[in-house]
Design a protein around this motif. Structure first.
Motif, PDB file in Angstrom:
ATOM      1  N   GLU A 205     -14.505  -8.630  24.423  1.00 25.45           N
ATOM      2  CA  GLU A 205     -14.677  -7.757  23.262  1.00 25.45           C
ATOM      3  C   GLU A 205     -13.340  -7.447  22.590  1.00 25.45           C
ATOM      4  OE1 GLU A 205     -16.801  -4.355  24.602  1.00 25.45           O
ATOM      5  OE2 GLU A 205     -18.669  -5.444  24.972  1.00 25.45           O
ATOM      6  N   ASP A 206     -12.292  -7.234  23.384  1.00 25.71           N
ATOM      7  CA  ASP A 206     -10.958  -6.999  22.818  1.00 25.71           C
ATOM      8  C   ASP A 206     -10.492  -8.206  22.009  1.00 25.71           C
ATOM      9  OD1 ASP A 206     -10.814  -4.501  23.934  1.00 25.71           O
ATOM     10  OD2 ASP A 206      -9.618  -5.116  25.662  1.00 25.71           O
ATOM     11  N   ILE A 207     -10.768  -9.407  22.515  1.00 25.68           N
ATOM     12  CA  ILE A 207     -10.371 -10.631  21.818  1.00 25.68           C
ATOM     13  C   ILE A 207     -11.111 -10.758  20.491  1.00 25.68           C
ATOM     14  CG2 ILE A 207     -10.406 -13.160  21.904  1.00 25.68           C
ATOM     15  CD1 ILE A 207     -10.149 -12.903  24.981  1.00 25.68           C
ATOM     16  N   LEU A 208     -12.427 -10.559  20.522  1.00 28.15           N
ATOM     17  CA  LEU A 208     -13.239 -10.691  19.312  1.00 28.15           C
ATOM     18  C   LEU A 208     -12.850  -9.656  18.263  1.00 28.15           C
ATOM     19  CD1 LEU A 208     -16.712 -11.396  20.939  1.00 28.15           C
ATOM     20  CD2 LEU A 208     -15.248 -13.021  19.729  1.00 28.15           C
ATOM     21  N   GLU A 209     -12.514  -8.461  18.707  1.00 26.72           N
ATOM     22  CA  GLU A 209     -12.071  -7.428  17.771  1.00 26.72           C
ATOM     23  C   GLU A 209     -10.754  -7.812  17.119  1.00 26.72           C
ATOM     24  OE1 GLU A 209     -10.948  -2.636  17.759  1.00 26.72           O
ATOM     25  OE2 GLU A 209     -11.922  -3.559  19.503  1.00 26.72           O
ATOM     26  N   LEU A 210      -9.871  -8.425  17.894  1.00 26.91           N
ATOM     27  CA  LEU A 210      -8.570  -8.840  17.378  1.00 26.91           C
ATOM     28  C   LEU A 210      -8.713  -9.949  16.332  1.00 26.91           C
ATOM     29  CD1 LEU A 210      -5.518  -8.297  17.788  1.00 26.91           C
ATOM     30  CD2 LEU A 210      -5.536 -10.061  19.562  1.00 26.91           C
ATOM     31  N   CYS A 211      -9.780 -10.733  16.416  1.00 31.19           N
ATOM     32  CA  CYS A 211      -9.991 -11.845  15.485  1.00 31.19           C
ATOM     33  C   CYS A 211     -10.145 -11.383  14.042  1.00 31.19           C
ATOM     34  CB  CYS A 211     -11.229 -12.642  15.886  1.00 31.19           C
ATOM     35  SG  CYS A 211     -11.012 -13.616  17.382  1.00 31.19           S
ATOM     36  N   ASP A 212     -10.513 -10.128  13.846  1.00 30.65           N
ATOM     37  CA  ASP A 212     -10.705  -9.616  12.483  1.00 30.65           C
ATOM     38  C   ASP A 212      -9.414  -9.660  11.665  1.00 30.65           C
ATOM     39  OD1 ASP A 212     -13.336  -9.114  13.075  1.00 30.65           O
ATOM     40  OD2 ASP A 212     -13.016  -7.008  13.603  1.00 30.65           O
TER      41      ASP A 212
END
Length: 266
Positions: A205-212
């Motif tokens: 989830e931290d990775i996917l949030e950073l993708c923004d």
């Protein structure tokens, strides 16, 4: 050592080695260059087995490995001829060997960077992370190696390596990023945006949030042989240390892999 690159060129005669390789290249035929690089690759593999896995290595084993790699390379070249003779049609039953996987390293497009990462977990020796970023010409732009005292299960360590790599890419202002890992479970979780209630999915989830913060991020699963540079980096540093480097300070442990990867990249 946090955030400090080591200038390897000054310490091990980088220019002298480069000049020697260029001289060899001019004198050898194409087949001889292939044999030379296969020999370098086999010696480096055996060196790592001795250093990291404590396996017994001798000249006979190196020679056997050279012959094995040569046979695999011949299979790849034969397959290439089959593809070319098929008038552009895809060969349905494609033989994939270890050498083919290593040769299949593709350079990113001009606006893109490709970032490879890996994690190594050994009981009593903490967790190692390795990251390397390359441009559309196959050149190393930057990278890092870090060893933490904490030990996680493998999939969490691999996800942590992705998170570290993406954070570094964001700090450097990259917008179009291809992220490559040899951990299929991590890549599938990111591609499918899976969620859960354990530590692994917390990192996802931290990775996917950073993708923004990027224009586009592409996730790609690759074989271990195609991820050799990041793999070596994950075993490089000592516990509690971190090394960040750029194109002028590439660590000695990956110098040969960088040369080979760029030679075989497309």
């Amino acid at each position: 050592m946090g955030g400090v690159g080591v200038d390897v060129r000054a310490s091990w005669g980088y220019e002298r080695v480069r000049e020697w390789v260029e001289d060899v290249w001019r004198e050898l035929e194409h087949e001889e260059i292939e044999t030379f690089m296969i020999g370098v690759w086999a010696i480096w593999e055996m060196r790592n087995k001795l250093l990291f896995d404590k396996e017994v290595v001798n000249v006979e084993r190196v020679i056997r490995r050279v012959r094995e790699l040569q046979r695999e390379l011949d299979d790849v070249e034969k397959e290439g001829e089959e593809r070319r003779s098929s008038s552009g049609k895809e060969v349905e039953q494609r033989r994939v060997s270890k050498t083919d996987q290593r040769k299949a390293w593709k350079r990113p497009g001009r606006e893109w960077v490709k970032i490879n990462m890996d994690a190594g977990v050994k009981e009593g020796n903490g967790m190692g992370l390795g990251v390397v970023c390359r441009n559309h010409e196959g050149e190393v732009m930057w990278g890092a190696t870090e060893r933490r005292r904490a030990e996680f299960e493998v999939r969490i360590a691999e996800a942590e390596a992705v998170l570290v790599a993406l954070r570094m890419a964001k700090r450097r202002g990259h917008q179009y990023v291809i992220m490559e890992s040899d951990c299929k479970e991590v890549i599938e979780a990111l591609q499918r945006r899976k969620s859960g209630r354990n530590e692994f999915f917390a990192v996802i989830e931290d990775i996917l949030e950073l993708c923004d913060g990027f224009a586009q991020v592409v996730w790609s699963f690759i074989s271990r042989n195609s991820n050799s540079v990041a793999h070596e980096l994950s075993h490089f540093s000592s516990i509690g240390s971190k090394v960040v480097f750029d194109a002028t300070s590439i660590p000695r442990c990956i110098a040969n892999f960088v040369i080979i990867d760029r030679l075989y990249s497309q």
